[in-house]
Design an enzyme around this catalytic site. Structure first.
Site, short mmCIF file in Angstrom:
data_model
loop_
_atom_site.label_atom_id
_atom_site.label_comp_id
_atom_site.label_asym_id
_atom_site.label_seq_id
_atom_site.Cartn_x
_atom_site.Cartn_y
_atom_site.Cartn_z
CB SER A 186 -0.95 0.00 1.20
OG SER A 186 -2.00 -0.91 1.00
CE LYS A 189 -4.65 1.83 -0.64
NZ LYS A 189 -4.04 0.51 -0.47
CB SER A 241 -4.35 1.49 3.79
OG SER A 241 -3.53 1.01 2.76
#
Length: 489
Positions: A186, A189, A241
């Site tokens: 993640s 991101k 997230s």
């Protein structure tokens, strides 16, 4: 007078052989066998004692089946496994002295458990060092640091790769396998936000799709058909997230595939040439990859966006409610920041944690102390603790003035993709040189190749030791047989 003719004693009447001879023969045979076994152990390299967590042998594995990202390890008796934080702490606790006389108990047996293993980097080409983005030294595997004498090295951490850099100047203070290709989880991101925030109005309202609602992995809980402001989706993506928020933002930017194209183009613009985007949420998909260097470059550029910097430092935000498919109304609710580093490290200002099964733990962190802001990007760790990040930053703040940069984070549009290292030209064989006198313009005959010398290995040493001892055993056996023969006469 007759003389008695001497006759041979019968085998039954012969006195028994002295016991000491049998004992000596047995001792010789036992010594030969022991020496043979010892020579095999020396030649093949004996195994040392088990540590706190050693790879399990097949006979110990039994019916235990580990996941692809795990490794079976043998745990010695009495060892209590604790969450891993630093490699130096991965040792069994010493036994405590007891004042009472120990009671004899059956010896405990070791157990085999599955433990998460550090990911293996993707295979990648060998780059020309002079073309490596950020500097030639960042192409080196392992820890790279250029410190004054007496300066401590960066702390040992589980990370496969990391970069510690000054956020303002971009100077890289220390690195470990900075350009290794690993799965970002993640932390990707950060690139999603860097790509989409300049394109989307934070006040714009997005209608969530069924595909976004059905996202795999972590979700904030958006409901298909409901309307969500871009700003709320950004908060959910960077704080919680949330993968469903990512896909809703991707729909607003032109769709999933278009967002992937935009992210790959943005990565090239900022100099993140190790990065390949397949899924904008960071889930393990295809050959999706990045590097600690790229994550540091991406995060540095993202921290220049006020809306990004404000979102990653938030502790709490309110997310809109909605109506589900059954007609039930859900009230607005609080979304918290899952970044533990923010709550524990003084001066922390972000940035983003990540974890998947194949990536294990990844992290981007930043903090300010004494007017200096440092950034750390970590990949491939087996621990999700904030403490290794804190240790790397503590080292950076304490020694930033005592180390020389080993590289730097490039500015957007500055760097070019790395160039593959030139292939080595094979040398001509002896036969080819003889067939073409003067090849290469030197006129020097090619040297005569000597017979190859076989490198000794443990297997060949064991064979040689065994043959030598068998010959010795044969000589000893012949000597014993001769002595027996003489005794019979």
């Amino acid at each position: 007078m007759t003389t008695a003719t001497p006759t041979r004693r019968s085998r039954r009447a012969r006195p028994a052989r002295p016991a000491r001879r049998r004992t000596a023969a047995r001792a010789v045979a036992s010594g030969v066998v022991a020496a043979f076994a010892a020579s095999l152990a020396v030649a093949t390299g004996g195994a040392g004692p088990a540590t706190a967590a050693t790879p399990a042998s097949p006979q110990h594995l039994g019916a235990l089946t580990c996941r692809p990202w795990q490794t079976p390890v043998t745990v010695p008796p009495g060892t209590v496994l604790t969450p891993r934080v630093f490699p130096t702490a991965e040792r069994p606790a010493p036994p405590r002295p007891s004042a009472t006389k120990p009671v004899a108990k059956p010896a405990p047996r070791p157990r085999v458990v599955c433990r998460n293993a550090a990911p293996t980097p993707f295979e990648q080409p060998a780059w020309d060092p002079d073309s490596v983005v950020g500097g030639a030294r960042l192409a080196s595997p392992g820890v790279v640091v250029d410190a004054e004498p007496g300066t401590p090295l960066p702390p040992a951490v589980y990370d496969v790769s990391y970069v510690v850099a000054d956020l303002s100047s971009g100077e890289v203070l220390a690195a470990k396998s900075a350009h290794a290709w690993l799965r970002p989880a993640s932390t990707l991101k950060t690139l999603t936000a860097l790509t989409l925030l300049p394109l989307l109005d934070p006040h714009r309202v997005v209608v969530a799709s069924k595909d976004a609602q059905a996202a795999a992995g972590s979700r904030v809980g958006i409901l298909a058909g409901n309307r969500y402001p871009v700003a709320s989706l950004v908060d959910a993506m960077l704080m919680f997230s949330a993968n469903d928020a990512v896909y809703a933002l991707a729909d607003a930017a032109g769709g999933y595939d278009h967002t992937v194209e935009l992210m790959n183009a943005r990565a090239q613009e900022v100099g993140a040439f190790d990065t390949l985007v397949v899924d904008p949420s960071g889930l393990d998909d295809g050959d999706q990859r990045s590097s600690a260097y790229d994550l540091a470059v991406i995060a540095r550029d993202a921290m220049r966006l006020p809306e990004f910097r404000a979102a990653v430092v938030k502790r709490d935000a309110v997310f809109p409610g909605g109506r589900d498919a059954t007609g039930k109304v859900w009230k607005p609710f609080h979304v918290y920041n899952i970044n533990d580093f923010l709550r524990h490290y003084p001066g922390a200002i972000g940035v983003k944690p990540g974890r998947t099964d194949r990536a294990q733990h990844t992290f981007i962190g930043a903090a300010t102390r004494g007017g200096r802001t440092l950034l750390v990007a970590q990949m491939g760790s087996v621990t999700g603790s904030w403490k290794p990040t804190a240790a790397l930053l503590d080292w950076g703040f304490a020694n930033a003035d005592r180390v020389r940069p080993v590289g730097r984070l490039v500015e957007p549009g500055e760097a070019a993709p790395p160039v593959a290292a030139p292939a080595l030209t094979p040398l001509p064989s002896a036969g080819a040189a003889d067939a073409t006198p003067g090849a290469g313009g030197t006129g020097t005959p090619a040297p005569v190749a000597s017979a190859p010398v076989a490198a000794s290995d443990p297997g060949s040493l064991a064979v040689l030791a065994g043959v030598g001892l068998l010959v010795t055993a044969g000589v000893v056996g012949i000597g014993v047989a001769v002595r027996r023969r003489r005794a019979r006469l």
